[in-house]
Design an enzyme around this catalytic site. Structure first.
Site, PDB file in Angstrom:
ATOM      1  CB  CYS A   2     -14.163   7.008  -6.285  1.00 27.31           C
ATOM      2  SG  CYS A   2     -14.580   7.955  -4.843  1.00 27.31           S
ATOM      3  CE  LYS A 572      -0.497   0.919  -5.579  1.00 30.09           C
ATOM      4  NZ  LYS A 572       0.636   0.814  -4.643  1.00 30.09           N
TER       5      LYS A 572
HETATM    6  C1  F6R Z   1       2.367   4.257   0.742  1.00 28.55           C
HETATM    7  C2  F6R Z   1       1.759   4.746  -0.457  1.00 28.55           C
HETATM    8  C3  F6R Z   1       1.380   6.194  -0.513  1.00 28.55           C
HETATM    9  C4  F6R Z   1       1.746   6.756  -1.883  1.00 28.55           C
HETATM   10  C5  F6R Z   1       1.269   8.200  -2.023  1.00 28.55           C
HETATM   11  C6  F6R Z   1       1.678   8.790  -3.352  1.00 28.55           C
HETATM   12  O1  F6R Z   1       2.660   2.908   0.662  1.00 28.55           O
HETATM   13  O2  F6R Z   1       1.577   4.022  -1.383  1.00 28.55           O
HETATM   14  O3  F6R Z   1       2.009   6.921   0.496  1.00 28.55           O
HETATM   15  O4  F6R Z   1       3.125   6.673  -2.035  1.00 28.55           O
HETATM   16  O5  F6R Z   1      -0.122   8.241  -1.904  1.00 28.55           O
HETATM   17  O6  F6R Z   1       1.206   8.026  -4.397  1.00 28.55           O
HETATM   18  P1  F6R Z   1       1.870   8.056  -5.822  1.00 28.55           P
HETATM   19  O7  F6R Z   1       3.232   7.489  -5.705  1.00 28.55           O
HETATM   20  O8  F6R Z   1       0.961   7.215  -6.668  1.00 28.55           O
HETATM   21  O9  F6R Z   1       1.887   9.491  -6.253  1.00 28.55           O
END
Ligand code: F6R
Length: 577
Positions: A2, A572
């Site tokens: 969100c 993201k």
């Molecule tokens: C895959 C992707 C997700 C993140 C995961 C962890 O391309 O982006 O698998 O790697 O949600 O996110 P972070 O690295 O932000 O903790």
């Protein structure tokens, strides 16, 4: 996940609010909405489609608005459940990021008289405000939320009789932007370009903005507002001629790698690692795949016992050694599963080193040491440059703590990295072949298997092709039953120790009719291999291989016409558990 934005100005804010909302799109959403407060009346517009659809229906403009992109958690995707959400008597309105864990108990305790129109936990908060505001001022009511709510919440709240946007933050990001207008948002990317500076709200902060000013308080610290750290806004989010952010971000990797050649790490971090006898790495998704590489580097290069854990599965018990240290990896610095894991680690008093791409993040704040991978903003949902750079940091640390000379080997790889982009046509050839297939298998062993895991995740995320990664030696124990003449298998061969075993597994799948593509290191290659990369230290092959496999996923999704930067169902920054 969100996204929130609220703007207050002497001018109309429709443009900046919608522009900010569009910049939040990359986080992933399935509905969106906006409310204007004009002459003590709310005007709300919602959509369960894209922001363009929302914008087409907006018929007003004004100086105060709050808006939201929702990624459904409590309650299905529907107009009712989309934010902003009204209190029962329509006097208050809220946008909320996060999850309220005790919402049923709150409903039972305080809100028996209220009628609920949504399936969200958010509606509890706004009716609770109505309930509290009967006894307390609006500001005190907001403050009291901290005593009652359990869970994560970043909220903007409007009372229709006041030209103010109230805000409150707990364990979910919220930022105050200062420009010609005052803005509160969950993401710095949503701030307008002319923002002079911003402040990242801390847990316990609450307050409000008006057209001309802001007032900020903290439940724990009365003088808190006197010592705020403001940051200037400096980021570039243009596509620079690329079709998608994912492509742009992969092409940024070579320049980013160059910054790492003579990278120095704080001596206290190196000492903390040197003094530990075990290194545990914790992360999610792609960052977990970087963590797995890290565990291999620490075990094999530094000869320290090291293990990687998925954050959502992480449990801490007393079996961890006293001299253990934890490394957590996160691109966003806001991943809820990892935040929970860090809380568990900190409760047991272990030290935590965070490797992260966001300077002012929750994960940085929770950790004892911080390494910024400085990859620049990563907008595409599928993580690329962050994976390669986090893995590189781990490679460097594993060498530095045993005083290994690695710079020459690394310089060689980095100086030749552009070759990878020269073989784009071969990567595209594989992608055209796999684009219309339903299943694909990656095969590797040791470090190559770890690279396959990430390749497989990347492919499924953006192409939606079902893909799995198998350790070559494990195939015969079951998964080979899947192989038929319609199967595609991609083998990765970069480690001399494992090359022959991967080759024999590939022969086994070939003899069952599978189409096989091989990506190999020059000295381990055979004539028919599809892509051959320059020889390099076996622990550094991840740099070229990760770029090739990221491009393979990208071109496949491109052939399929998918929404590459915003793949379906994904977010993201995964701020819910
Ligand atoms: C895959 C992707 C997700 C993140 C995961 C962890 O391309 O982006 O698998 O790697 O949600 O996110 P972070 O690295 O932000 O903790």
């Amino acid at each position: 996940m969100c996204g929130i934005i609220g703007c207050c100005s002497n001018h109309n804010v429709l443009h900046n609010t919608i522009d900010g909302l569009k910049k939040l799109e990359y986080r992933g959403y399935d509905s969106c909405g906006i409310t204007f407060l004009l002459n003590k009346e709310f005007h709300t517009f919602k959509s369960i489609k894209r922001i363009e659809d929302l914008t087409r229906n907006i018929t007003v403009d004004g100086g105060l608005a709050v808006a939201h992109t929702r990624w459904a958690t409590h309650g299905k995707v529907s107009l009712d459940n989309a934010h902003p959400i009204y209190s029962t008597d329509k006097k208050y309105i809220i946008v909320h990021n996060g999850i309220i864990e005790n919402y049923l108990k709150i409903k039972e305790t305080y809100l028996k008289e209220y009628i609920f129109y949504t399936e969200t936990d958010t509606e509890i908060i706004i009716n609770l405000i109505d309930y509290l505001n009967k006894k307390y001022s609006m500001l005190d009511s907001i403050k009291r939320l901290y005593e009652i709510l359990e869970g994560t919440f970043a909220c903007l709240i409007l009372d229709k009789n006041e030209d103010k946007i109230y805000f409150i933050k707990n364990k979910s990001p919220l930022i105050l932007g200062l420009s010609n207008e005052l803005i509160v948002t969950s993401d710095i990317l949503a701030l307008p370009k002319n923002t002079r500076k911003y402040y990242r709200l801390k847990d316990g902060d609450y307050g409000y903005i008006t057209k001309d000013t802001y007032n900020l308080f903290n439940i724990n610290d009365q003088n808190h507002f006197l010592f705020l750290d403001y940051y200037p806004l400096n980021y570039d989010v243009s596509l620079k001629g690329f079709k998608h952010y994912m492509e742009k971000e992969i092409y940024e990797i070579p320049d980013l790698l160059h910054n790492y050649l003579n990278k120095k790490y704080e001596s206290r971090i190196i000492n903390a690692l040197k003094n530990s006898n075990k290194i545990y790495l914790v992360a999610s998704g792609t960052s977990f795949h970087a963590a797995s590489l890290g565990a291999l580097f620490f075990s094999q290069i530094s000869k320290k016992e090291s293990y990687a854990f998925v954050s959502s599965e992480f449990q801490i018990d007393n079996t961890y050694d006293e001299k253990a240290i934890f490394i957590v990896i996160s691109q966003s610095g806001e991943t809820a599963d990892l935040i929970k894991a860090i809380s568990k680690i900190k409760k047991k008093n272990y030290e935590v080193i965070a490797i992260c791409n966001v300077e002012n993040s929750t994960i940085k704040e929770m950790s004892d040491y911080f390494i910024n991978i400085n990859a620049g903003v990563e907008i595409a949902v599928a993580s690329t440059k962050s994976y390669t750079l986090s893995s590189l940091v781990l490679y460097q640390l594993s060498n530095i703590i045993i005083n290994n000379l690695y710079i020459e080997k690394l310089a060689y790889v980095i100086n030749n990295i552009s070759n990878v982009f020269d073989i784009k046509d071969r990567i595209q050839k594989i992608s055209s072949y796999i684009s219309n297939k339903e299943h694909l298998y990656y095969l590797g062993k040791g470090i190559d298997y770890l690279l396959c895991n990430e390749a497989s995740l990347k492919l499924k995320e953006i192409s939606y092709i079902h893909s799995e990664s198998f350790p070559a030696g494990e195939l015969k124990h079951g998964s080979i039953a899947l192989i038929s003449s319609s199967s595609i298998v991609i083998g990765i061969i970069t480690d001399p120790l494992n090359a022959s075993l991967i080759r024999s597994s590939l022969e086994e799948v070939k003899s069952r009719g599978a189409t096989v593509f091989v990506i190999s290191l020059n000295s381990l290659s055979l004539d028919n291999d599809t892509i051959i990369i320059n020889d390099c230290d076996k622990y550094l092959s991840f740099i070229s291989i990760s770029i090739i496999l990221q491009l393979l996923a990208y071109y496949t999704a491109l052939n399929l016409g998918n929404d590459i930067d915003k793949p379906r169902n994904l977010a993201k920054s995964v701020t819910v558990e």
